[in-house]
Design an enzyme around this catalytic site. Structure first.
Site, PDB file in Angstrom:
ATOM      1  N   THR A  30      -4.317  58.175  50.576  1.00  0.00           N
ATOM      2  CA  THR A  30      -5.660  58.735  50.669  1.00  0.00           C
ATOM      3  C   THR A  30      -6.692  57.637  50.788  1.00  0.00           C
ATOM      4  O   THR A  30      -6.398  56.463  50.604  1.00  0.00           O
ATOM      5  CB  THR A  30      -5.989  59.635  49.467  1.00  0.00           C
ATOM      6  OG1 THR A  30      -7.034  60.521  49.831  1.00  0.00           O
ATOM      7  CG2 THR A  30      -6.390  58.848  48.246  1.00  0.00           C
TER       8      THR A  30
ATOM      9  N   LYS B 221     -10.413  66.206  47.692  1.00  0.00           N
ATOM     10  CA  LYS B 221     -10.169  65.208  46.656  1.00  0.00           C
ATOM     11  C   LYS B 221     -11.473  64.729  46.034  1.00  0.00           C
ATOM     12  O   LYS B 221     -11.481  63.807  45.238  1.00  0.00           O
ATOM     13  CB  LYS B 221      -9.417  64.029  47.260  1.00  0.00           C
ATOM     14  CG  LYS B 221      -8.107  64.430  47.919  1.00  0.00           C
ATOM     15  CD  LYS B 221      -7.553  63.311  48.741  1.00  0.00           C
ATOM     16  CE  LYS B 221      -6.523  63.831  49.713  1.00  0.00           C
ATOM     17  NZ  LYS B 221      -6.157  62.810  50.676  1.00  0.00           N
TER      18      LYS B 221
ATOM     19  N   GLY C 108     -14.110  61.645  42.672  1.00  0.00           N
ATOM     20  CA  GLY C 108     -13.042  61.698  43.660  1.00  0.00           C
ATOM     21  C   GLY C 108     -11.836  60.953  43.129  1.00  0.00           C
ATOM     22  O   GLY C 108     -11.971  60.038  42.328  1.00  0.00           O
TER      23      GLY C 108
ATOM     24  N   SER D  19      -5.178  54.003  49.679  1.00  0.00           N
ATOM     25  CA  SER D  19      -4.583  53.085  50.645  1.00  0.00           C
ATOM     26  C   SER D  19      -5.579  52.647  51.713  1.00  0.00           C
ATOM     27  O   SER D  19      -5.519  51.518  52.192  1.00  0.00           O
ATOM     28  CB  SER D  19      -3.356  53.722  51.292  1.00  0.00           C
ATOM     29  OG  SER D  19      -3.697  54.957  51.877  1.00  0.00           O
TER      30      SER D  19
END
Length: 177
Positions: free
Chosen positions: A7, A39, A51, A130
């Site tokens: 994500t 998210k 988040g 990531s």
């Protein structure tokens, strides 16, 4: 601090606005299983943005914990973040959670992790997941070298991250204060 995969979440404070965004991709191993996950959420009477990056179940557990900390500290973001970071580091069950959080309100922004990290950015830009480093680098460059507002910076930075990180897509959830 290990960076959760799968994500990208980005927070930007610029020109009096705060924008928090995440991509919508959910992966299981190397397979994309969902494109439009949420998210990023508004918490505490829509005055706080939060988040997560990492495991979805762990992220939702953190939202619940953080929201209860906000309630018990009457919306004081710093106090709630400190308390959650302390609990996360010391509680045996919470320590096993594989996620990170970005939280922000009108005056502050923090990154929280299970190792007890509670980091406030110097420049009002913070990314996790990531694709977080890509989005953060792009946002910092856009803050310095463009006339975009906070929302425009986040949209462009997230598009750049989605073009680089295979675990990030361009289906965004954005929240703004």
């Amino acid at each position: 601090m290990s960076q959760p995969h799968a994500t990208t979440v980005l927070a930007v404070r610029h020109q009096g606005k705060v924008v928090l965004a995440s991509d919508g991709q959910v992966t299981l191993g190397q397979t994309v299983v969902k494109h439009q996950a949420r998210k990023v959420r508004r918490l505490y009477q829509d005055r706080v943005l939060a988040g997560f990056a990492g495991s979805a179940a762990d992220g939702f557990a953190l939202f619940t914990r953080f929201e209860s900390k906000l309630e018990s500290h009457r919306g004081n973001l710093e106090r709630a973040a400190v308390e959650l970071a302390r609990d996360w580091r010391t509680d045996r069950l919470l320590r096993r959670l594989e996620a990170m959080m970005l939280v922000a309100d009108g005056t502050a922004m923090y990154l929280l992790s299970g190792t007890g990290d509670l980091i406030e950015p110097d420049d009002g830009v913070m990314g996790i997941g990531s694709g977080g480093p890509y989005a953060m680098a792009a946002a910092r460059a856009l803050v310095q070298h463009s006339t975009l507002d906070a929302r425009g910076i986040v949209e462009q930075a997230m598009a750049i991250a989605a073009g680089i990180c295979i675990y990030t897509n361009d289906h965004l959830t954005l929240e703004e204060l």
